[in-house]
Design an enzyme around this catalytic site. Structure first.
Site: not given
Length: 239
Positions: A8, A129
């Site tokens: 990330d 998500d």
């Protein structure tokens, strides 16, 4: 099962967020290429990269770092964060990225997303998500008031094959993945490949996911904090 190491990126650095909170970012490495090299040397050939600036701001802040990883290490990369239009998707794929992961675009620009699915097929992955059972988007800051069936049906019709599914309540927590959720999704949508993301804490989690016949799993914080070694990850990695 495909085990996919995660990077990330926030402001050019390798970080992890806790439950999607940008104010709770732990920095693991200032050099993303150096981090990716560890995966390459361990014989992983495909990695997962999220541009966290892109997810929040809608601009590809970390594209330079991603392109450097691809060019220097010859790694296959799936990436998401900030992909808002058909043009964004096309540009990223033309930059050498293997798979794009789109979440907000599927909600805010569904026609563009359906066109991406038609034109790029398996290169396009839906980033789904989930926050308390609802689809979250916009850097996990908003939720969609629609059933999963209603949300996915038109995409399946246009050729959607793979979903990277993150349970936000588990992401970055090391509390274990939502095993029931992934098992339920697999039964509900047997025609789709699901990549589990969020909460993996140890080798036992990978063992259970493999026994559930999951298509893939993304591993992030558990590796960075020494809960899972690259050798353990490779044990469950099959492609």
């Amino acid at each position: 099962m495909k085990v996919i190491p995660a990077i990330d990126l926030l402001d050019g650095k390798v970080v992890r967020l806790h439950k999607g909170d940008y104010d709770e970012a732990t920095i693991y490495n200032d050099n993303p290429t150096e981090e990716a090299r560890k995966f390459k040397e361990a014989e992983f050939n495909h990695i997962h990269i999220v541009d966290l600036n892109g997810a929040k701001e809608g601009t590809f802040v970390n594209l330079k770092q991603i392109k450097k990883i691809i060019s220097e290490l010859d790694l296959s990369v799936q990436t998401g964060g900030g992909i808002r239009s058909y043009g964004d998707a096309k540009m990223l794929l033309e930059q050498g990225i293997s798979n794009i992961i789109c979440s907000s675009m599927a909600v805010k620009s569904p026609d563009d997303w359906l066109n991406v699915l038609e034109d790029y097929g398996d290169s396009a992955i839906l980033g789904m998500d989930l926050k308390e059972g609802k689809v979250a988007y916009g850097g996990w800051l908003e939720t969609l008031d629609k059933s999963l069936e209603g949300f996915l049906a038109p995409m399946i019709e246009r050729g959607l094959s793979t979903i990277l599914c993150t349970d936000i309540s588990k992401d970055g927590t090391l509390e274990g993945p939502n095993l029931e959720l992934y098992q339920q999704l697999g039964k509900q949508f047997p025609q789709l490949h699901f990549i589990a993301s969020g909460g993996v804490s140890n080798a036992n989690d990978l063992n259970v996911l493999e026994k559930q016949d999951q298509y893939g799993v993304v591993v992030g914080r558990a590796y960075y904090e020494g809960k899972l070694s690259l050798e353990e990850m490779l044990k469950y990695h099959s492609g």
